[in-house]
Design a protein around this motif. Structure first.
Motif, PDB file in Angstrom:
ATOM      1  N   ALA A  64       0.839  -1.208   0.000  1.00 43.80           N
ATOM      2  CA  ALA A  64       0.000   0.000   0.000  1.00 43.80           C
ATOM      3  C   ALA A  64       0.870   1.253   0.000  1.00 43.80           C
ATOM      4  CB  ALA A  64      -0.937  -0.006   1.199  1.00 43.80           C
ATOM      5  N   PHE A  65       1.983   1.212   0.726  1.00 43.74           N
ATOM      6  CA  PHE A  65       2.892   2.353   0.734  1.00 43.74           C
ATOM      7  C   PHE A  65       3.494   2.565  -0.655  1.00 43.74           C
ATOM      8  CE2 PHE A  65       7.254   4.057   1.433  1.00 43.74           C
ATOM      9  CZ  PHE A  65       6.879   5.341   1.769  1.00 43.74           C
ATOM     10  N   HIS A  66       3.891   1.474  -1.307  1.00 45.76           N
ATOM     11  CA  HIS A  66       4.453   1.596  -2.655  1.00 45.76           C
ATOM     12  C   HIS A  66       3.404   2.084  -3.653  1.00 45.76           C
ATOM     13  CE1 HIS A  66       8.512   0.363  -1.852  1.00 45.76           C
ATOM     14  NE2 HIS A  66       8.047  -0.611  -1.106  1.00 45.76           N
ATOM     15  N   ALA A  67       2.166   1.674  -3.465  1.00 46.72           N
ATOM     16  CA  ALA A  67       1.082   2.187  -4.317  1.00 46.72           C
ATOM     17  C   ALA A  67       0.917   3.690  -4.096  1.00 46.72           C
ATOM     18  CB  ALA A  67      -0.223   1.449  -4.026  1.00 46.72           C
ATOM     19  N   HIS A  68       1.044   4.135  -2.847  1.00 43.80           N
ATOM     20  CA  HIS A  68       0.986   5.566  -2.546  1.00 43.80           C
ATOM     21  C   HIS A  68       2.107   6.304  -3.270  1.00 43.80           C
ATOM     22  CE1 HIS A  68       1.227   9.350  -0.397  1.00 43.80           C
ATOM     23  NE2 HIS A  68       2.446   9.032   0.000  1.00 43.80           N
TER      24      HIS A  68
END
Length: 98
Positions: A64-68
């Motif tokens: 999710a952080f990488h998607a952000h």
């Protein structure tokens, strides 16, 4: 169980730019909070030094952080922020729950 990705960012507005940084950050916060993997995005100013900003972020997991990071709003936000702050970029500190 997957660990959340937790971090905080700090940065300092250039002279006379604090309100512009706050406005930019307010708009970006709304976008980030709508991201599917975002759990917390709290953007704040220091009471004793309103040109200093502290942002606390929690993402469901590393994916999710990488998607952000890959989200379209991030690049223009960071480019605009870089022009308004003293530091070359936000100073990030990653955290782990205990």
């Amino acid at each position: 169980m997957t660990e959340p990705t937790i971090l905080h960012a700090i940065f300092t507005a250039r002279p006379e730019q604090g309100d512009n940084v706050a406005a930019l950050l307010r708009d970006f916060a709304e976008i980030v909070r709508a991201e599917e993997g975002n759990v917390v995005f709290d953007a704040t100013r220091l009471v004793d030094d309103p040109d200093r900003f502290f942002v606390y972020e929690v993402y469901r997991d590393e994916a999710a952080f990488h998607a952000h990071l890959a989200a379209p709003a991030g690049v223009p936000f960071n480019e605009a922020l870089q022009q308004l702050i003293v530091e070359p970029s936000s100073i990030l500190t990653f955290l782990r729950r205990i």
